[in-house]
Design an enzyme around this catalytic site. Sequence first.
Site, PDB file in Angstrom:
ATOM      1  N   ARG A   1     -54.363  56.852  -6.458  1.00  0.00           N
ATOM      2  CA  ARG A   1     -54.691  57.056  -5.048  1.00  0.00           C
ATOM      3  C   ARG A   1     -54.594  58.536  -4.705  1.00  0.00           C
ATOM      4  O   ARG A   1     -53.655  59.224  -5.119  1.00  0.00           O
ATOM      5  CB  ARG A   1     -53.754  56.250  -4.147  1.00  0.00           C
ATOM      6  CG  ARG A   1     -53.876  54.747  -4.373  1.00  0.00           C
ATOM      7  CD  ARG A   1     -53.012  53.928  -3.446  1.00  0.00           C
ATOM      8  NE  ARG A   1     -53.068  52.521  -3.799  1.00  0.00           N
ATOM      9  CZ  ARG A   1     -52.380  51.555  -3.194  1.00  0.00           C
ATOM     10  NH1 ARG A   1     -51.574  51.854  -2.190  1.00  0.00           N
ATOM     11  NH2 ARG A   1     -52.495  50.293  -3.584  1.00  0.00           N
TER      12      ARG A   1
ATOM     13  N   SER B   1     -47.026  44.343  -0.087  1.00  0.00           N
ATOM     14  CA  SER B   1     -47.818  43.827   1.037  1.00  0.00           C
ATOM     15  C   SER B   1     -48.592  42.626   0.533  1.00  0.00           C
ATOM     16  O   SER B   1     -49.274  42.710  -0.499  1.00  0.00           O
ATOM     17  CB  SER B   1     -48.805  44.880   1.556  1.00  0.00           C
ATOM     18  OG  SER B   1     -48.172  45.836   2.357  1.00  0.00           O
TER      19      SER B   1
ATOM     20  N   ARG C   1     -41.638  51.660  -7.129  1.00  0.00           N
ATOM     21  CA  ARG C   1     -40.713  51.493  -6.006  1.00  0.00           C
ATOM     22  C   ARG C   1     -39.570  50.554  -6.357  1.00  0.00           C
ATOM     23  O   ARG C   1     -38.462  50.686  -5.834  1.00  0.00           O
ATOM     24  CB  ARG C   1     -41.478  51.027  -4.769  1.00  0.00           C
ATOM     25  CG  ARG C   1     -42.427  52.102  -4.247  1.00  0.00           C
ATOM     26  CD  ARG C   1     -42.857  51.885  -2.828  1.00  0.00           C
ATOM     27  NE  ARG C   1     -43.613  53.041  -2.335  1.00  0.00           N
ATOM     28  CZ  ARG C   1     -43.921  53.264  -1.067  1.00  0.00           C
ATOM     29  NH1 ARG C   1     -43.516  52.407  -0.122  1.00  0.00           N
ATOM     30  NH2 ARG C   1     -44.604  54.324  -0.721  1.00  0.00           N
TER      31      ARG C   1
END
Length: 432
Positions: A266, A356, A395
Amino acid sequence: MLDIRWIRENPEALVAALVKRGEDKAAARSQVEALVAADEERRAHLVRLQEAQERRNAASKEIGNAMRSGDRALAEKLKAEVAELKTFVQEGEAEERRHDERLRDLLARIPNLPLDDVPVGADESGNVEIRKVGKPDSPNWAREHFEIGEALGLMDFERAAKLSGARFTVLSGQLARLERALGQFMLDLHTTEHGYTEVQPPLLVRDETMFGTGQLPKFAEDLFQTTDGRWMIPTAEVPLTNLVREEILDAESLPLRFTALTPCFRSEAGSAGRDTRGMLRQHQFNKVELVSITDAESSLAEHERMTECAETVLKKLGLPFRTVVLCTGDMGFGAQKTYDIEVWLPGQKAYREISSCSVCGDFQARRMNARYRVAGEKQTRLVHTLNGSGVAVGRALIAVMENYQNEDGSISIPEILQPYMGGLKRIEAARQ
């Protein structure tokens, strides 16, 4: 992509949905009016084109009748009309393609409609916590992951910057192994206990693949493109969801559940100044992705199931977390509803997103032309798609480092990861 027929019949509902998502009402109305006008122009053109084709067919028959009756003048007149109509139809078909492309482009920039139970809000402050698991702890000696990793001699940002620039990390030794262990643990959990099929997809994809899941055309600046025009995937959601593009599935085969551990790339174009220390926001990171393809009736239940699968990763790792439902203004472009799972980071003394999970309805399926057929029915239906992180490996590494740090600077290994670490129970400073 939304159904243009629904938009045509419910323009005010779309305006209201865009306003809920944070758009200015006047701008939203202008956008919807432009979309409806483009659709009306296209439909009017199709009527004219169909009428011309019908007249050309009729005139062609009339030429034969005129020739048989010996009326050469009428026959020549009709031939001239047919020639004009042929030219009109050819030009009209090219114009039809231009109308189709314009409408498709306008539709491609409209976000999905939030479900009725999604809280209305402008930004992350409008998100609503729905559950909290574990007790967050933050001893006064707790440090952030980059402090721990650098002190151990196993996390190097300076060398990464020399190699690649900002927002890259070099992990080494047991810290590199710990990240690998986390990814393998997640894959094993999702494939053996949660019923997902492991996939090793391509990391480079074509324009239409990015379009199918909604990254193009709107978010091109967030992506990396190669010199031959392919795109580096920002998430394995892209290739996994597109596995069913342009296919008609049997309803009995649903749901399909896929998982993959891949690097993700990204540009972080909109995150200047955010999370510049450490490895929270990187240009390259590893993530375990979950994707489900369902029928229309099952997608909401699948959303709850997928979120529970992602939460199970954190429960088994013994990491405190909370789950929030995103408000309309904080939700992703293609989502109808999203749950964010936020893990507790003692060094930051804050919860940070680690997963998410989104349900997209038929939004992506319409872009991909992905359908299913119920036995005994002639008509096909659009599949529903879901995606979620199960979870972000980098993460998770940060969370383990911070939650399992010891006052002496070492890191205890969660029990469930010890078999993946060759029985190692603690990571200590690398010997010089």
